[in-house]
Scaffold this motif. Structure first.
Motif, PDB file in Angstrom:
ATOM      1  N   ILE A 191       0.829  -1.204   0.000  1.00 21.19           N
ATOM      2  CA  ILE A 191       0.000   0.000   0.000  1.00 21.19           C
ATOM      3  C   ILE A 191       0.863   1.253   0.000  1.00 21.19           C
ATOM      4  CG2 ILE A 191      -1.588   1.380   1.402  1.00 21.19           C
ATOM      5  CD1 ILE A 191      -3.000  -1.135   2.169  1.00 21.19           C
ATOM      6  N   ASN A 192       1.825   1.324   0.891  1.00 19.69           N
ATOM      7  CA  ASN A 192       2.673   2.505   1.014  1.00 19.69           C
ATOM      8  C   ASN A 192       4.120   2.080   0.781  1.00 19.69           C
ATOM      9  OD1 ASN A 192       3.721   4.982   1.544  1.00 19.69           O
ATOM     10  ND2 ASN A 192       3.243   4.981   3.717  1.00 19.69           N
ATOM     11  N   LYS A 193       4.627   2.391  -0.401  1.00 21.87           N
ATOM     12  CA  LYS A 193       5.973   1.951  -0.750  1.00 21.87           C
ATOM     13  C   LYS A 193       7.041   2.929  -0.288  1.00 21.87           C
ATOM     14  CE  LYS A 193       4.460  -0.804  -4.580  1.00 21.87           C
ATOM     15  NZ  LYS A 193       4.602  -1.188  -5.942  1.00 21.87           N
ATOM     16  N   GLY A 194       6.634   4.090   0.186  1.00 18.01           N
ATOM     17  CA  GLY A 194       7.599   5.089   0.640  1.00 18.01           C
ATOM     18  C   GLY A 194       8.140   4.761   2.021  1.00 18.01           C
ATOM     19  N   GLU A 195       9.025   5.615   2.475  1.00 25.31           N
ATOM     20  CA  GLU A 195       9.613   5.429   3.798  1.00 25.31           C
ATOM     21  C   GLU A 195       8.583   5.770   4.876  1.00 25.31           C
ATOM     22  OE1 GLU A 195      13.107   7.543   6.389  1.00 25.31           O
ATOM     23  OE2 GLU A 195      13.381   7.364   4.231  1.00 25.31           O
ATOM     24  N   ARG A 196       8.545   4.963   5.921  1.00 23.86           N
ATOM     25  CA  ARG A 196       7.585   5.191   6.995  1.00 23.86           C
ATOM     26  C   ARG A 196       8.073   6.333   7.881  1.00 23.86           C
ATOM     27  NH1 ARG A 196       6.321   0.048  10.066  1.00 23.86           N
ATOM     28  NH2 ARG A 196       8.040   0.613  11.392  1.00 23.86           N
ATOM     29  N   LYS A 197       7.160   7.231   8.188  1.00 21.87           N
ATOM     30  CA  LYS A 197       7.489   8.389   9.022  1.00 21.87           C
ATOM     31  C   LYS A 197       7.462   8.002  10.491  1.00 21.87           C
ATOM     32  CE  LYS A 197       5.176  11.510   5.870  1.00 21.87           C
ATOM     33  NZ  LYS A 197       4.006  12.310   5.678  1.00 21.87           N
ATOM     34  N   SER A 198       8.199   8.750  11.272  1.00 24.01           N
ATOM     35  CA  SER A 198       8.118   8.569  12.725  1.00 24.01           C
ATOM     36  C   SER A 198       6.822   9.226  13.210  1.00 24.01           C
ATOM     37  CB  SER A 198       9.320   9.208  13.415  1.00 24.01           C
ATOM     38  OG  SER A 198       9.246  10.618  13.294  1.00 24.01           O
ATOM     39  N   TYR A 199       6.435   8.881  14.424  1.00 24.83           N
ATOM     40  CA  TYR A 199       5.211   9.463  14.975  1.00 24.83           C
ATOM     41  C   TYR A 199       5.340  10.975  15.096  1.00 24.83           C
ATOM     42  CZ  TYR A 199       1.437  10.637  18.131  1.00 24.83           C
ATOM     43  OH  TYR A 199       0.335  11.216  18.692  1.00 24.83           O
ATOM     44  N   TYR A 200       6.522  11.448  15.464  1.00 27.16           N
ATOM     45  CA  TYR A 200       6.735  12.887  15.602  1.00 27.16           C
ATOM     46  C   TYR A 200       6.506  13.589  14.260  1.00 27.16           C
ATOM     47  CZ  TYR A 200       8.969  17.361  16.441  1.00 27.16           C
ATOM     48  OH  TYR A 200       9.223  18.694  16.537  1.00 27.16           O
ATOM     49  N   ASP A 201       7.079  13.045  13.180  1.00 24.83           N
ATOM     50  CA  ASP A 201       6.894  13.646  11.860  1.00 24.83           C
ATOM     51  C   ASP A 201       5.428  13.599  11.433  1.00 24.83           C
ATOM     52  OD1 ASP A 201       9.603  14.171  11.696  1.00 24.83           O
ATOM     53  OD2 ASP A 201      10.047  12.283  10.641  1.00 24.83           O
ATOM     54  N   TYR A 202       4.776  12.472  11.703  1.00 27.75           N
ATOM     55  CA  TYR A 202       3.358  12.327  11.381  1.00 27.75           C
ATOM     56  C   TYR A 202       2.530  13.373  12.129  1.00 27.75           C
ATOM     57  CZ  TYR A 202      -1.260  10.127  11.108  1.00 27.75           C
ATOM     58  OH  TYR A 202      -2.592   9.877  10.909  1.00 27.75           O
ATOM     59  N   LYS A 203       2.824  13.540  13.410  1.00 27.00           N
ATOM     60  CA  LYS A 203       2.096  14.498  14.242  1.00 27.00           C
ATOM     61  C   LYS A 203       2.332  15.937  13.766  1.00 27.00           C
ATOM     62  CE  LYS A 203       0.010  15.492  18.250  1.00 27.00           C
ATOM     63  NZ  LYS A 203      -1.415  15.430  18.329  1.00 27.00           N
ATOM     64  N   MET A 204       3.571  16.271  13.413  1.00 26.17           N
ATOM     65  CA  MET A 204       3.865  17.624  12.920  1.00 26.17           C
ATOM     66  C   MET A 204       3.159  17.895  11.593  1.00 26.17           C
ATOM     67  SD  MET A 204       5.611  19.288  15.065  1.00 26.17           S
ATOM     68  CE  MET A 204       4.911  18.455  16.469  1.00 26.17           C
ATOM     69  N   GLU A 205       3.100  16.894  10.734  1.00 28.63           N
ATOM     70  CA  GLU A 205       2.414  17.045   9.450  1.00 28.63           C
ATOM     71  C   GLU A 205       0.915  17.269   9.662  1.00 28.63           C
ATOM     72  OE1 GLU A 205       1.283  14.043   5.911  1.00 28.63           O
ATOM     73  OE2 GLU A 205       3.434  14.168   6.381  1.00 28.63           O
ATOM     74  N   LYS A 206       0.332  16.519  10.574  1.00 29.43           N
ATOM     75  CA  LYS A 206      -1.088  16.683  10.876  1.00 29.43           C
ATOM     76  C   LYS A 206      -1.365  18.056  11.497  1.00 29.43           C
ATOM     77  CE  LYS A 206      -3.190  12.877   9.765  1.00 29.43           C
ATOM     78  NZ  LYS A 206      -4.349  12.835   8.897  1.00 29.43           N
ATOM     79  N   ASP A 207      -0.473  18.523  12.380  1.00 30.00           N
ATOM     80  CA  ASP A 207      -0.658  19.834  13.011  1.00 30.00           C
ATOM     81  C   ASP A 207      -0.618  20.962  11.989  1.00 30.00           C
ATOM     82  OD1 ASP A 207      -1.013  18.794  15.529  1.00 30.00           O
ATOM     83  OD2 ASP A 207       1.074  19.073  16.146  1.00 30.00           O
ATOM     84  N   GLU A 208       0.230  20.813  10.956  1.00 32.01           N
ATOM     85  CA  GLU A 208       0.309  21.836   9.914  1.00 32.01           C
ATOM     86  C   GLU A 208      -0.969  21.875   9.084  1.00 32.01           C
ATOM     87  OE1 GLU A 208       3.784  21.080   7.574  1.00 32.01           O
ATOM     88  OE2 GLU A 208       5.147  21.495   9.238  1.00 32.01           O
ATOM     89  N   LYS A 209      -1.555  20.723   8.822  1.00 36.22           N
ATOM     90  CA  LYS A 209      -2.759  20.643   7.990  1.00 36.22           C
ATOM     91  C   LYS A 209      -4.022  21.062   8.745  1.00 36.22           C
ATOM     92  CE  LYS A 209      -1.228  16.897   4.996  1.00 36.22           C
ATOM     93  NZ  LYS A 209      -1.485  15.506   4.592  1.00 36.22           N
ATOM     94  N   ARG A 210      -3.979  20.947  10.052  1.00 38.24           N
ATOM     95  CA  ARG A 210      -5.164  21.212  10.865  1.00 38.24           C
ATOM     96  C   ARG A 210      -5.530  22.692  10.806  1.00 38.24           C
ATOM     97  NH1 ARG A 210      -3.475  18.495  15.173  1.00 38.24           N
ATOM     98  NH2 ARG A 210      -4.252  16.593  14.270  1.00 38.24           N
ATOM     99  N   GLY A 211      -6.795  22.943  10.585  1.00 38.89           N
ATOM    100  CA  GLY A 211      -7.257  24.330  10.497  1.00 38.89           C
ATOM    101  C   GLY A 211      -7.959  24.769  11.765  1.00 38.89           C
ATOM    102  N   LYS A 212      -8.782  25.785  11.594  1.00 38.90           N
ATOM    103  CA  LYS A 212      -9.557  26.317  12.707  1.00 38.90           C
ATOM    104  C   LYS A 212     -10.662  25.340  13.092  1.00 38.90           C
ATOM    105  CE  LYS A 212     -12.116  30.133  12.844  1.00 38.90           C
ATOM    106  NZ  LYS A 212     -12.630  31.434  12.488  1.00 38.90           N
ATOM    107  N   THR A 213     -10.992  25.299  14.353  1.00 43.27           N
ATOM    108  CA  THR A 213     -12.029  24.392  14.843  1.00 43.27           C
ATOM    109  C   THR A 213     -13.407  24.904  14.452  1.00 43.27           C
ATOM    110  OG1 THR A 213     -10.650  23.833  16.737  1.00 43.27           O
ATOM    111  CG2 THR A 213     -12.986  23.301  16.894  1.00 43.27           C
ATOM    112  N   PRO A 214     -14.181  24.082  13.701  1.00 46.39           N
ATOM    113  CA  PRO A 214     -15.544  24.505  13.362  1.00 46.39           C
ATOM    114  C   PRO A 214     -16.477  24.273  14.551  1.00 46.39           C
ATOM    115  CG  PRO A 214     -15.065  22.375  12.364  1.00 46.39           C
ATOM    116  CD  PRO A 214     -13.814  22.827  13.076  1.00 46.39           C
ATOM    117  N   ILE A 215     -17.090  25.343  15.032  1.00 42.85           N
ATOM    118  CA  ILE A 215     -17.956  25.205  16.203  1.00 42.85           C
ATOM    119  C   ILE A 215     -19.431  25.407  15.871  1.00 42.85           C
ATOM    120  CG2 ILE A 215     -16.163  25.887  17.826  1.00 42.85           C
ATOM    121  CD1 ILE A 215     -17.541  28.646  17.940  1.00 42.85           C
TER     122      ILE A 215
END
Length: 133
Positions: A85-109
């Motif tokens: 499924i994913n042939k690329g290099e696996r990211k560490s949890y820290y990298d995964y978390k930083m990538e998700k934090d960058e993509k995360r937008g404002k909280t819809p309330i």
């Protein structure tokens, strides 16, 4: 501004449809006693109120990054079970978390606010019912 009005409008419409569904199930249109009408309205507004409020809370929790560890675990598990499924290099949890934090937008309330509005309507109907009984 147009996007915000559309978001609130759709959310109010969903709540109104749920409320009408509950009113129809409980037979609001067949009842003529004021205390029963108030009780049915209380139930009808409570259902969309609690559903929308809880969905709004879940959306808020999801946008804080609470479920990132579960997502990472599933992604790693799928990579181990199905390595093609994913042939690329696996990211560490820290990298995964930083990538998700960058993509995360404002909280819809808006879902939470519309749910709270329906809960307030339910509370008003409850107070009316308590005064009629």
């Amino acid at each position: 501004m147009k996007k915000r009005i559309l978001q609130y409008g759709i959310c109010f419409l969903i709540g109104a449809l749920l409320a009408c569904w509950v009113m129809n199930i409980e037979g609001l249109f067949l009842v003529d006693v004021p205390s029963e009408i108030a009780a049915i309205l209380c139930d009808a507004f409570f259902v969309p109120g609690i559903l929308l409020t809880m969905i709004g809370c879940l959306i808020w929790i999801a946008t804080t990054g609470f479920f990132d560890s579960i997502g990472y675990a599933v992604k790693v598990g799928m990579h181990i079970i199905l390595p093609f499924i994913n042939k690329g290099e696996r990211k560490s949890y820290y990298d995964y978390k930083m990538e998700k934090d960058e993509k995360r937008g404002k909280t819809p309330i808006f879902v939470f606010i519309v749910g709270a509005f329906y809960l307030i309507l339910s509370g008003i109907a409850l107070i009316i019912w308590m005064n009629l009984v």
